[in-house]
Scaffold this active site. Sequence first.
Site, PDB file in Angstrom:
ATOM      1  N   PRO A   2       0.828  -1.204   0.000  1.00  0.00           N
ATOM      2  CA  PRO A   2       0.000   0.000   0.000  1.00  0.00           C
ATOM      3  C   PRO A   2       0.864   1.256   0.000  1.00  0.00           C
ATOM      4  CG  PRO A   2      -0.756  -1.576   1.650  1.00  0.00           C
ATOM      5  CD  PRO A   2       0.550  -2.082   1.152  1.00  0.00           C
ATOM      6  N   GLU A   3       0.362   2.295  -0.651  1.00  0.00           N
ATOM      7  CA  GLU A   3       1.076   3.564  -0.674  1.00  0.00           C
ATOM      8  C   GLU A   3       0.424   4.547   0.289  1.00  0.00           C
ATOM      9  OE1 GLU A   3       1.957   4.807  -4.717  1.00  0.00           O
ATOM     10  OE2 GLU A   3       2.247   2.716  -5.349  1.00  0.00           O
ATOM     11  N   LYS A  53       4.121   5.529   5.046  1.00  0.00           N
ATOM     12  CA  LYS A  53       3.475   4.227   5.167  1.00  0.00           C
ATOM     13  C   LYS A  53       3.385   3.761   6.620  1.00  0.00           C
ATOM     14  CE  LYS A  53       4.937   3.153   0.493  1.00  0.00           C
ATOM     15  NZ  LYS A  53       5.666   2.251  -0.424  1.00  0.00           N
ATOM     16  N   ARG A 262      12.249  -0.584 -10.258  1.00  0.00           N
ATOM     17  CA  ARG A 262      10.805  -0.759 -10.191  1.00  0.00           C
ATOM     18  C   ARG A 262      10.220  -0.495 -11.574  1.00  0.00           C
ATOM     19  NH1 ARG A 262       8.873   0.396  -5.046  1.00  0.00           N
ATOM     20  NH2 ARG A 262       6.881  -0.446  -5.748  1.00  0.00           N
TER      21      ARG A 262
END
Length: 274
Positions: A2-3, A53, A262
């Site tokens: 999750p961001e 986060k 990424r």
Amino acid sequence: MPEGPEIRRAADRVHRQLAGRRLDDAWFAFPDLAGQAPTLIGRRVAAVDSWGKALLTRFDDGRVLYSHNQLYGVWKLHAAGREPATGRSLRVRLVAQGRAASLYSASDVSLWEADRLGDHPFLSRLGPDLLTHGVSVEQAVQRLLEPHFRRRGVGGLLLDQSLFAGIGNYLRAEILFFAGLHFKVRPADLEKGTLMRLAACILAVTRQAYDQAGVTNRADWAAADRARGARRRHWRFAVFEREGLPCHGCGTAIERVMVASRRLYFCPHCQPAG
């Protein structure tokens, strides 16, 4: 993983469950915290917010419970005395006036004095949170131009949590697309108007992801995709995870590259290299 917007939404849910109420019970699976649990009984939960986060549960005596979900952690909200249906390992439980918030599967949990949060080994490395710390467009521009950041390609820079906390892989791709920028450009090379556009997109795309539960696409583009029967993973984004599909804006096929180890998705026409 999750961001920032997802963690902030989780923080909001825990806040609605517990904020303003005094704890009737607290339980920790971690031995170093278990001994402190009784000292939280009777304490009022002042607020629950997030920083990047990390989720921060603030108590009225100035202490803060830090928790990081990492890959598998999840908060579940439920009535006290009613166990959630899950096979996960319970790590934290807070109970207040018949309501409970339980953290499962997370391993990074600690209790801090609020005025010492700056010494936390994770938080001390973070930049401001885009949803919590009231960052303005002008402040975002100033930060992009700081010596440590200004000569780095934005494709890698946006993932650096010391710039802004909470931007992850999907937000990076969406921000650069809506800013119309190639991932190799550097803040130092951008004229003021373009920098302002990038800063505005950083704030606006992050806010939209928070407001719309992870949807960053334009409303009309998303509606058109849904009408064609597209899956949510395709219509929720403008470019992310849409490799080979036509760009909503120009029809060019979306491409995927690896930047900062990424995957990054972009439109070669809308985000030209030169």
